[in-house]
Design a protein around this motif. Structure first.
Motif, PDB file in Angstrom:
ATOM      1  N   ASP A 178      14.366  53.809 -45.373  1.00  0.00           N
ATOM      2  CA  ASP A 178      13.280  53.870 -46.355  1.00  0.00           C
ATOM      3  C   ASP A 178      13.748  53.363 -47.712  1.00  0.00           C
ATOM      4  O   ASP A 178      13.022  52.646 -48.402  1.00  0.00           O
ATOM      5  CB  ASP A 178      12.742  55.299 -46.491  1.00  0.00           C
ATOM      6  N   ASP A 179      14.980  53.709 -48.092  1.00  0.00           N
ATOM      7  CA  ASP A 179      15.528  53.256 -49.368  1.00  0.00           C
ATOM      8  C   ASP A 179      15.687  51.747 -49.391  1.00  0.00           C
ATOM      9  O   ASP A 179      15.309  51.079 -50.353  1.00  0.00           O
ATOM     10  CB  ASP A 179      16.877  53.947 -49.633  1.00  0.00           C
ATOM     11  N   ILE A 180      16.223  51.183 -48.326  1.00  0.00           N
ATOM     12  CA  ILE A 180      16.442  49.734 -48.282  1.00  0.00           C
ATOM     13  C   ILE A 180      15.108  48.995 -48.204  1.00  0.00           C
ATOM     14  O   ILE A 180      14.954  47.906 -48.753  1.00  0.00           O
ATOM     15  CB  ILE A 180      17.428  49.347 -47.146  1.00  0.00           C
ATOM     16  N   LYS A 181      14.091  49.579 -47.551  1.00  0.00           N
ATOM     17  CA  LYS A 181      12.764  48.966 -47.524  1.00  0.00           C
ATOM     18  C   LYS A 181      12.165  48.933 -48.932  1.00  0.00           C
ATOM     19  O   LYS A 181      11.588  47.927 -49.335  1.00  0.00           O
ATOM     20  CB  LYS A 181      11.827  49.732 -46.583  1.00  0.00           C
ATOM     21  N   LYS A 182      12.318  50.001 -49.688  1.00  0.00           N
ATOM     22  CA  LYS A 182      11.821  50.027 -51.068  1.00  0.00           C
ATOM     23  C   LYS A 182      12.524  48.970 -51.912  1.00  0.00           C
ATOM     24  O   LYS A 182      11.892  48.287 -52.722  1.00  0.00           O
ATOM     25  CB  LYS A 182      12.020  51.414 -51.683  1.00  0.00           C
ATOM     26  N   ILE A 235      17.739  43.719 -43.177  1.00  0.00           N
ATOM     27  CA  ILE A 235      17.910  43.647 -44.626  1.00  0.00           C
ATOM     28  C   ILE A 235      19.358  43.997 -44.952  1.00  0.00           C
ATOM     29  O   ILE A 235      19.905  44.959 -44.418  1.00  0.00           O
ATOM     30  CB  ILE A 235      16.960  44.631 -45.348  1.00  0.00           C
ATOM     31  N   TRP A 236      19.932  43.193 -45.839  1.00  0.00           N
ATOM     32  CA  TRP A 236      21.295  43.434 -46.297  1.00  0.00           C
ATOM     33  C   TRP A 236      21.283  43.560 -47.817  1.00  0.00           C
ATOM     34  O   TRP A 236      20.587  42.826 -48.498  1.00  0.00           O
ATOM     35  CB  TRP A 236      22.205  42.264 -45.952  1.00  0.00           C
ATOM     36  N   THR A 237      22.063  44.477 -48.331  1.00  0.00           N
ATOM     37  CA  THR A 237      22.275  44.539 -49.777  1.00  0.00           C
ATOM     38  C   THR A 237      23.723  44.161 -50.046  1.00  0.00           C
ATOM     39  O   THR A 237      24.604  44.383 -49.213  1.00  0.00           O
ATOM     40  CB  THR A 237      21.996  45.943 -50.359  1.00  0.00           C
ATOM     41  N   GLU A 295      18.233  47.560 -39.864  1.00  0.00           N
ATOM     42  CA  GLU A 295      17.140  46.965 -39.117  1.00  0.00           C
ATOM     43  C   GLU A 295      15.970  47.909 -39.303  1.00  0.00           C
ATOM     44  O   GLU A 295      16.081  49.106 -39.019  1.00  0.00           O
ATOM     45  CB  GLU A 295      17.515  46.842 -37.643  1.00  0.00           C
ATOM     46  N   VAL A 296      14.856  47.391 -39.831  1.00  0.00           N
ATOM     47  CA  VAL A 296      13.728  48.254 -40.176  1.00  0.00           C
ATOM     48  C   VAL A 296      12.429  47.699 -39.614  1.00  0.00           C
ATOM     49  O   VAL A 296      12.262  46.493 -39.466  1.00  0.00           O
ATOM     50  CB  VAL A 296      13.594  48.442 -41.698  1.00  0.00           C
ATOM     51  N   ALA A 297      11.533  48.596 -39.305  1.00  0.00           N
ATOM     52  CA  ALA A 297      10.167  48.214 -38.932  1.00  0.00           C
ATOM     53  C   ALA A 297       9.386  48.133 -40.236  1.00  0.00           C
ATOM     54  O   ALA A 297       9.495  49.009 -41.088  1.00  0.00           O
ATOM     55  CB  ALA A 297       9.558  49.241 -38.009  1.00  0.00           C
ATOM     56  N   LEU A 298       8.655  47.070 -40.417  1.00  0.00           N
ATOM     57  CA  LEU A 298       7.849  46.906 -41.609  1.00  0.00           C
ATOM     58  C   LEU A 298       6.433  47.145 -41.220  1.00  0.00           C
ATOM     59  O   LEU A 298       5.535  47.374 -41.705  1.00  0.00           O
ATOM     60  CB  LEU A 298       8.035  45.524 -42.221  1.00  0.00           C
TER      61      LEU A 298
END
Length: 154
Positions: free
Chosen positions: A3-7, A122-124, A151-154
């Motif tokens: 959730d943090d990386i999606k934000k 997503i990579w930071t 790896e996230v579901a959007l």
């Protein structure tokens, strides 16, 4: 973490809404597009294009994104579909878009595509003090010391 990386992803995309997008499985190069965001729609974004653009037919697609500061990267999969809701077109329309279409919102070449997002990686890139020290001294980096990956579901 996801959730943090999606934000972080959505914030970075809002600050610099440019992506490279292409049809999945095609050998043609991806093309730069300006994603039109709607703060109330967190599983889609839109692209204005023309009928002669190779993506105008829609279908499965992939988009790549690098944030303005190069501290977040994403590869996004989804499906391009024709957006037929005139209210969406009206909401997203702006002077920057109008400059490309001589006939305005009713230009016969105008196509509004919605990119329905499926998932993303997503990579930071945020090494922190310990990571910076290791990079400067040539020490071996370990997973997670340069940033996050999800790896996230959007």
């Amino acid at each position: 973490m996801s959730d943090d990386i999606k934000k972080q992803f959505w914030k970075a995309l809002a600050e610099s809404p440019y992506v490279m997008i292409g049809a999945t499985g095609e050998r043609e190069h991806h093309i730069p597009m300006n994603a039109q965001l709607d703060k109330d729609a967190n599983s889609a974004f839109w692209f204005f294009t023309s009928t002669d653009n190779r993506l105008s037919g829609g279908g499965p697609a992939m988009a790549q994104f690098a944030s303005k500061g190069h501290d977040l990267f994403a590869c996004i999969s989804g499906t391009l579909v024709h957006e037929s809701d005139r209210a969406v077109l009206d909401k997203l329309w702006n002077n920057g878009i109008a400059a490309w279409y001589e006939g305005g919102k009713d230009d016969p070449k105008l196509v509004l595509l919605r990119f329905d997002l499926a998932d993303a990686e997503i990579w930071t890139a945020d090494p922190g003090i310990k990571g910076i020290f290791k990079l400067m001294t040539g020490m071996t980096m370990k997973d997670g010391e340069l940033g996050q990956h999800a790896e996230v579901a959007l």
